[in-house]
Scaffold this motif. Structure first.
Motif, short mmCIF file in Angstrom:
data_model
loop_
_atom_site.label_atom_id
_atom_site.label_comp_id
_atom_site.label_asym_id
_atom_site.label_seq_id
_atom_site.Cartn_x
_atom_site.Cartn_y
_atom_site.Cartn_z
N GLN A 188 -15.94 -3.04 4.64
CA GLN A 188 -14.88 -3.04 3.64
C GLN A 188 -13.49 -2.91 4.26
O GLN A 188 -12.50 -3.14 3.57
N ASN A 189 -13.43 -2.57 5.53
CA ASN A 189 -12.15 -2.46 6.21
C ASN A 189 -11.96 -3.56 7.27
O ASN A 189 -11.28 -3.35 8.28
N HIS B 23 -11.10 4.49 15.01
CA HIS B 23 -10.83 4.02 13.66
C HIS B 23 -11.39 4.99 12.62
O HIS B 23 -10.74 5.32 11.65
N GLU C 234 -1.25 7.58 9.48
CA GLU C 234 -1.53 6.19 9.14
C GLU C 234 -0.32 5.31 9.42
O GLU C 234 -0.45 4.23 10.01
N GLY D 133 -16.59 8.06 5.71
CA GLY D 133 -15.92 6.81 5.36
C GLY D 133 -16.77 6.02 4.38
O GLY D 133 -17.51 6.58 3.57
N CYS E 39 -5.81 -5.50 14.91
CA CYS E 39 -5.37 -4.57 13.88
C CYS E 39 -4.34 -5.29 13.02
O CYS E 39 -3.45 -5.95 13.54
N ASP F 33 -13.55 4.56 10.36
CA ASP F 33 -14.05 3.96 9.12
C ASP F 33 -14.14 2.43 9.26
O ASP F 33 -13.81 1.70 8.33
N CYS F 34 -14.58 1.97 10.43
CA CYS F 34 -14.60 0.53 10.70
C CYS F 34 -15.85 -0.11 10.11
O CYS F 34 -16.69 -0.66 10.81
N LYS G 235 0.85 -1.18 0.00
CA LYS G 235 0.00 0.00 0.00
C LYS G 235 0.89 1.24 0.00
O LYS G 235 1.72 1.41 0.89
N LEU H 211 -8.90 -5.65 11.53
CA LEU H 211 -9.27 -4.32 11.04
C LEU H 211 -8.11 -3.78 10.21
O LEU H 211 -6.95 -3.98 10.57
N ILE H 212 -8.43 -3.11 9.12
CA ILE H 212 -7.39 -2.56 8.26
C ILE H 212 -7.68 -1.08 7.98
O ILE H 212 -8.71 -0.55 8.37
N ASP H 213 -6.75 -0.46 7.26
CA ASP H 213 -6.89 0.91 6.74
C ASP H 213 -7.07 1.94 7.85
O ASP H 213 -8.19 2.32 8.20
#
Length: 383
Positions: free
Chosen positions: A206-207, A200, A123, A272, A143, A202-203, A113, A249-251
């Protein structure tokens, strides 16, 4: 059937003629673009150009991109103009800033990424924090672990190297017990983040990803994830019940740390993946808000849309999710309360309920009656 310009009764003769000419011109442009694509076997999307141009630099750093991103690649099947879906080197990357790769030294499959860590360092800092020695072994830490970072001064960017995983809901959940295990882990992961005073922001679904290394022992293709690694066959897999996975969890591009010494955190709205957040309805004019209750909404709405509204039999979860998605952010329970309430309602389910097969609200009668048999035989390789 859609109306053509000439058949729309609401247009004057001049307007119909104008629209007919425009329609013909547009179709010709599309045909010419198609001819150019077929004539250029090396055609790639503009969003992929970055990876092709920097493939050699990334290879020198120890990571090999798929043949599609080698500048001198001669694409398969162009001589006979066969469907591109038949060939591995026509499979497009995941996103403009994300791509799959293989670590040259040991063959480990990873995700790269690209981020501008000088302009937006949060980030990278937060991702490193979760992967630090202090927190990496914490079982509540869901995470995604950082493999390493690569910094390229000449390219003015950094690469986050992350383990390659699958979307959390692929393959499909089969039993209530699998859903309970998933939700428990993600609630635990958000509780871990909030305990460090990090939201987060934006949990959404899609993440969230699943480490399916146990479920897919021979791995799978990075783009067509239901195909085998070499793209020739279907990927062999096991169910989540047979080989329980771990979810992550990502991003963390929108994630932020909020100093508790400064009191209740207030931050500007950042949209998000879920655009239905009540406090964001007047965005961008909505007032500063506390981001932690918004995380609760994201999590609750994901459970509502992906499970309660999608499958039968989740009535036991509705009251908790309704509180998590309350219109008033101040009325939503904190993540610690969510965790304890979910443990209570999930723990009250019988063994029979946990092992029961999920039935989708849109499933056909055939799937309702014979889905369990099909799943079993497919997993054993009979079909």
């Amino acid at each position: 059937m859609a109306l053509s310009p000439s058949s729309n009764p609401g247009l004057t003769a001049r307007e119909r003629e104008r629209d007919i000419q425009f329609d013909l011109q547009l179709r010709e442009e599309v045909r010419e673009a198609g001819k150019q694509i077929l004539a250029d076997p090396g055609h790639r999307w503009s969003s992929e150009r970055y990876w092709t141009e920097n493939q050699k630099t990334i290879e020198a750093a120890g990571y090999m991109l798929r043949p599609r991103y080698h500048a001198d690649r001669k694409f398969s099947g162009t001589r006979w103009k066969l469907p591109r879906g038949w060939f591995e080197d026509w499979q497009k990357s995941l996103a403009p800033t994300v791509i799959d790769a293989t670590r040259i030294v040991d063959g480990k499959q990873v995700i790269l990424k690209v981020i501008d860590d000088k302009r937006l360092p949060e980030e990278l800092d937060i991702t490193k924090l979760f992967s630090s020695e202090q927190y990496r072994q914490n079982l509540k830490n869901h995470c995604i672990p950082l493999v390493e970072t690569k910094r390229f001064e000449e390219l003015s960017m950094a690469l986050l190297v992350l383990p390659r995983m699958r979307p959390y809901d692929n393959p499909r959940f089969r039993t209530f017990g699998e859903v309970v295990a998933f939700a428990s882990q993600i609630i635990e992961g958000i509780e871990f983040m909030h305990g460090l005073h990090i939201a987060h922001r934006d949990c959404t679904g899609q993440n969230i990803v699943v480490d399916s290394s146990g479920m897919y022992p021979n791995s799978f293709h990075p783009v067509k994830i239901n195909r085998s690694k070499n793209f020739h066959w279907f990927a062999k897999s096991y169910t989540r019940t047979q080989r329980p996975p771990r979810y992550y969890l990502i991003d963390f591009g929108l994630s932020r740390y909020y100093d508790p010494a400064r009191g209740t955190p207030l931050d500007t709205a950042v949209l998000g993946g879920d655009k239905s957040v009540p406090e964001f309805r007047n965005s961008p004019r909505c007032p500063p808000h506390n981001p932690f209750p918004t995380d609760i909404y994201y999590l609750g709405n994901m459970l509502r849309e992906d499970f309660i509204e999608k499958y039968h039999g989740f009535e036991w979860l509705e009251a908790l999710v309704a509180d998590m998605c309350h219109e008033d952010p101040s009325m939503r329970p904190p993540i610690g309360v969510v965790a304890s309430r979910f443990a209570e309602v999930g723990g009250a389910l019988t063994t029979w309920k946990l092992r029961s097969r999920l039935v989708g609200r849109k499933d056909s009668l055939f799937w309702v009656r014979f889905g369990g048999f099909v799943m079993c035989t497919a997993q054993q390789g009979i079909f």
